[in-house]
Design a protein around this motif. Structure first.
Motif, PDB file in Angstrom:
ATOM      1  N   ASP A   1      40.673  62.026  46.794  1.00 38.09           N
ATOM      2  CA  ASP A   1      41.609  60.914  46.898  1.00 38.09           C
ATOM      3  C   ASP A   1      41.329  59.822  45.868  1.00 38.09           C
ATOM      4  OD1 ASP A   1      43.074  62.081  48.930  1.00 38.09           O
ATOM      5  OD2 ASP A   1      41.919  61.108  50.522  1.00 38.09           O
ATOM      6  N   THR A   2      40.135  59.837  45.265  1.00 31.45           N
ATOM      7  CA  THR A   2      39.788  58.864  44.223  1.00 31.45           C
ATOM      8  C   THR A   2      40.236  59.335  42.848  1.00 31.45           C
ATOM      9  OG1 THR A   2      37.568  59.751  43.758  1.00 31.45           O
ATOM     10  CG2 THR A   2      37.770  58.144  45.574  1.00 31.45           C
ATOM     11  N   HIS A   3      40.840  60.526  42.767  1.00 32.15           N
ATOM     12  CA  HIS A   3      41.322  61.128  41.516  1.00 32.15           C
ATOM     13  C   HIS A   3      40.205  61.232  40.477  1.00 32.15           C
ATOM     14  CE1 HIS A   3      45.534  60.819  42.887  1.00 32.15           C
ATOM     15  NE2 HIS A   3      45.058  59.788  43.533  1.00 32.15           N
ATOM     16  N   PRO A   4      39.100  61.907  40.842  1.00 34.33           N
ATOM     17  CA  PRO A   4      37.966  61.995  39.918  1.00 34.33           C
ATOM     18  C   PRO A   4      38.286  62.881  38.713  1.00 34.33           C
ATOM     19  CG  PRO A   4      37.661  63.502  41.738  1.00 34.33           C
ATOM     20  CD  PRO A   4      38.896  62.682  42.057  1.00 34.33           C
ATOM     21  N   LEU A   5      37.512  62.676  37.653  1.00 35.88           N
ATOM     22  CA  LEU A   5      37.608  63.568  36.505  1.00 35.88           C
ATOM     23  C   LEU A   5      37.147  64.953  36.914  1.00 35.88           C
ATOM     24  CD1 LEU A   5      36.212  61.220  33.728  1.00 35.88           C
ATOM     25  CD2 LEU A   5      38.563  62.044  33.934  1.00 35.88           C
ATOM     26  N   TYR A   6      37.788  65.970  36.359  1.00 31.67           N
ATOM     27  CA  TYR A   6      37.473  67.353  36.711  1.00 31.67           C
ATOM     28  C   TYR A   6      35.983  67.659  36.539  1.00 31.67           C
ATOM     29  CZ  TYR A   6      37.730  72.446  36.845  1.00 31.67           C
ATOM     30  OH  TYR A   6      37.531  73.758  37.162  1.00 31.67           O
ATOM     31  N   HIS A   7      35.417  67.294  35.390  1.00 30.10           N
ATOM     32  CA  HIS A   7      34.014  67.639  35.142  1.00 30.10           C
ATOM     33  C   HIS A   7      33.074  66.899  36.095  1.00 30.10           C
ATOM     34  CE1 HIS A   7      34.315  64.058  32.515  1.00 30.10           C
ATOM     35  NE2 HIS A   7      33.009  63.921  32.752  1.00 30.10           N
ATOM     36  N   ASP A   8      33.425  65.684  36.532  1.00 31.58           N
ATOM     37  CA  ASP A   8      32.603  64.968  37.511  1.00 31.58           C
ATOM     38  C   ASP A   8      32.650  65.681  38.870  1.00 31.58           C
ATOM     39  OD1 ASP A   8      31.894  63.024  35.667  1.00 31.58           O
ATOM     40  OD2 ASP A   8      33.470  61.628  36.310  1.00 31.58           O
ATOM     41  N   ALA A   9      33.830  66.128  39.247  1.00 38.68           N
ATOM     42  CA  ALA A   9      33.982  66.836  40.525  1.00 38.68           C
ATOM     43  C   ALA A   9      33.210  68.146  40.513  1.00 38.68           C
ATOM     44  CB  ALA A   9      35.463  67.086  40.824  1.00 38.68           C
ATOM     45  N   VAL A  10      33.272  68.866  39.397  1.00 43.20           N
ATOM     46  CA  VAL A  10      32.537  70.131  39.288  1.00 43.20           C
ATOM     47  C   VAL A  10      31.036  69.873  39.374  1.00 43.20           C
ATOM     48  CG1 VAL A  10      31.959  72.034  37.719  1.00 43.20           C
ATOM     49  CG2 VAL A  10      34.346  71.356  38.039  1.00 43.20           C
ATOM     50  N   GLU A  11      30.580  68.781  38.792  1.00 38.56           N
ATOM     51  CA  GLU A  11      29.155  68.438  38.835  1.00 38.56           C
ATOM     52  C   GLU A  11      28.693  68.173  40.268  1.00 38.56           C
ATOM     53  OE1 GLU A  11      26.676  64.725  37.184  1.00 38.56           O
ATOM     54  OE2 GLU A  11      27.754  65.846  35.622  1.00 38.56           O
ATOM     55  N   LYS A  12      29.533  67.527  41.059  1.00 31.11           N
ATOM     56  CA  LYS A  12      29.159  67.170  42.434  1.00 31.11           C
ATOM     57  C   LYS A  12      29.498  68.260  43.451  1.00 31.11           C
ATOM     58  CE  LYS A  12      29.555  62.195  41.969  1.00 31.11           C
ATOM     59  NZ  LYS A  12      30.115  60.968  42.514  1.00 31.11           N
TER      60      LYS A  12
ATOM     61  N   LYS B   1      44.876  70.099  42.998  1.00 29.34           N
ATOM     62  CA  LYS B   1      45.449  70.487  41.708  1.00 29.34           C
ATOM     63  C   LYS B   1      44.796  69.628  40.632  1.00 29.34           C
ATOM     64  CE  LYS B   1      49.430  67.526  42.559  1.00 29.34           C
ATOM     65  NZ  LYS B   1      50.865  67.460  42.716  1.00 29.34           N
ATOM     66  N   VAL B   2      44.806  70.141  39.417  1.00 32.49           N
ATOM     67  CA  VAL B   2      44.236  69.434  38.283  1.00 32.49           C
ATOM     68  C   VAL B   2      45.380  68.986  37.388  1.00 32.49           C
ATOM     69  CG1 VAL B   2      42.669  69.564  36.327  1.00 32.49           C
ATOM     70  CG2 VAL B   2      42.158  70.855  38.408  1.00 32.49           C
ATOM     71  N   GLU B   3      45.455  67.684  37.138  1.00 29.77           N
ATOM     72  CA  GLU B   3      46.477  67.125  36.260  1.00 29.77           C
ATOM     73  C   GLU B   3      45.819  66.156  35.297  1.00 29.77           C
ATOM     74  OE1 GLU B   3      49.457  65.212  38.643  1.00 29.77           O
ATOM     75  OE2 GLU B   3      50.253  67.101  39.397  1.00 29.77           O
ATOM     76  N   ASN B   4      46.023  66.399  34.015  1.00 28.57           N
ATOM     77  CA  ASN B   4      45.484  65.521  32.975  1.00 28.57           C
ATOM     78  C   ASN B   4      43.979  65.305  33.124  1.00 28.57           C
ATOM     79  OD1 ASN B   4      48.076  65.154  31.874  1.00 28.57           O
ATOM     80  ND2 ASN B   4      48.503  63.550  33.360  1.00 28.57           N
ATOM     81  N   GLY B   5      43.266  66.361  33.475  1.00 27.07           N
ATOM     82  CA  GLY B   5      41.814  66.294  33.581  1.00 27.07           C
ATOM     83  C   GLY B   5      41.294  65.631  34.840  1.00 27.07           C
ATOM     84  N   ARG B   6      42.185  65.335  35.783  1.00 24.28           N
ATOM     85  CA  ARG B   6      41.778  64.705  37.047  1.00 24.28           C
ATOM     86  C   ARG B   6      42.186  65.594  38.220  1.00 24.28           C
ATOM     87  NH1 ARG B   6      39.706  59.769  36.948  1.00 24.28           N
ATOM     88  NH2 ARG B   6      39.915  58.555  35.040  1.00 24.28           N
ATOM     89  N   ILE B   7      41.430  65.477  39.287  1.00 20.82           N
ATOM     90  CA  ILE B   7      41.710  66.266  40.492  1.00 20.82           C
ATOM     91  C   ILE B   7      42.456  65.402  41.485  1.00 20.82           C
ATOM     92  CG2 ILE B   7      40.665  67.420  42.473  1.00 20.82           C
ATOM     93  CD1 ILE B   7      38.521  68.443  40.674  1.00 20.82           C
ATOM     94  N   LYS B   8      43.481  66.013  42.092  1.00 20.49           N
ATOM     95  CA  LYS B   8      44.278  65.357  43.127  1.00 20.49           C
ATOM     96  C   LYS B   8      44.502  66.344  44.256  1.00 20.49           C
ATOM     97  CE  LYS B   8      46.826  62.669  39.738  1.00 20.49           C
ATOM     98  NZ  LYS B   8      48.118  62.305  39.212  1.00 20.49           N
ATOM     99  N   ARG B   9      44.747  65.825  45.439  1.00 22.42           N
ATOM    100  CA  ARG B   9      45.151  66.710  46.530  1.00 22.42           C
ATOM    101  C   ARG B   9      46.505  67.298  46.209  1.00 22.42           C
ATOM    102  NH1 ARG B   9      43.583  65.091  52.591  1.00 22.42           N
ATOM    103  NH2 ARG B   9      41.910  63.627  52.172  1.00 22.42           N
ATOM    104  N   ALA B  10      46.695  68.550  46.587  1.00 21.23           N
ATOM    105  CA  ALA B  10      47.974  69.221  46.317  1.00 21.23           C
ATOM    106  C   ALA B  10      49.025  68.794  47.335  1.00 21.23           C
ATOM    107  CB  ALA B  10      47.791  70.726  46.357  1.00 21.23           C
TER     108      ALA B  10
END
Length: 171
Positions: A136-147, A162-171
């Motif tokens: 819900d914080t729309h983290p960067l993809y690589h930060d989310a993968v790290e955690k 879903k991934v949009e513009n390098g950020r993760i969001k709930r679908a």
């Protein structure tokens, strides 16, 4: 708890596309198989596996089935086991298997998912999933993968994120 029933021996993770997802379930959930180690994916394994899947469930939910599809084997198992069958109704000419079940009175239609879920237990409406809360914080993809490496792949495959513009969001 996540669970899956393999159509191969437990030492084979099939399909290869879902290796990480299966490994995650192995660590945090349960993977079952009725096949010996080394048993590869063979076309006749899957009807056998599906019989076990049907046996483990309280009911069978069929979202789509053609009359000559493999899903009809699962339906036969459910009928023999006297398990309730629920289907998504379709237009004429689509999903003839589910429409046939409805016409014969062998299945009940699913029109309201909340009413259906209420038949099988209490629905928890609050989100206790740390990963989805984080999304819900729309983290960067690589930060989310790290955690949450495991969860990112799993939830993406399940369509929860879903991934949009390098950020993760709930679908």
């Amino acid at each position: 708890m996540d669970m899956t029933v393999a159509g191969t021996g437990l030492d084979i993770r099939y399909p290869a596309l879902h290796v990480k997802l299966i490994e995650g379930i192995e660590k945090e959930g349960l993977v079952l198989s009725q096949f010996e180690a080394g048993q590869p994916s063979l076309k006749w394994n899957f009807p056998l596996r599906n019989e076990l899947v049907v046996a483990l469930g309280d009911a069978l939910v069929v979202t789509q089935a053609d009359l000559k599809s493999g899903t009809m084997h699962s339906i036969e198992f459910a009928l023999k086991m006297q398990k309730p069958i629920y289907v998504l109704p379709h237009r004429l000419g689509e999903s003839e298997g589910t429409n046939w079940l409805l016409s014969k009175g062998l299945a009940k239609p699913l029109y309201d998912i909340d009413a259906f879920v209420a038949l099988f237990g209490k629905v928890e409406l609050t989100c206790k999933d740390d990963f989805l809360i984080y999304c819900d914080t729309h983290p960067l993809y690589h930060d989310a993968v790290e955690k949450f490496a495991q969860k990112v792949f799993e939830y993406e495959c399940l369509g929860k994120i879903k991934v949009e513009n390098g950020r993760i969001k709930r679908a």
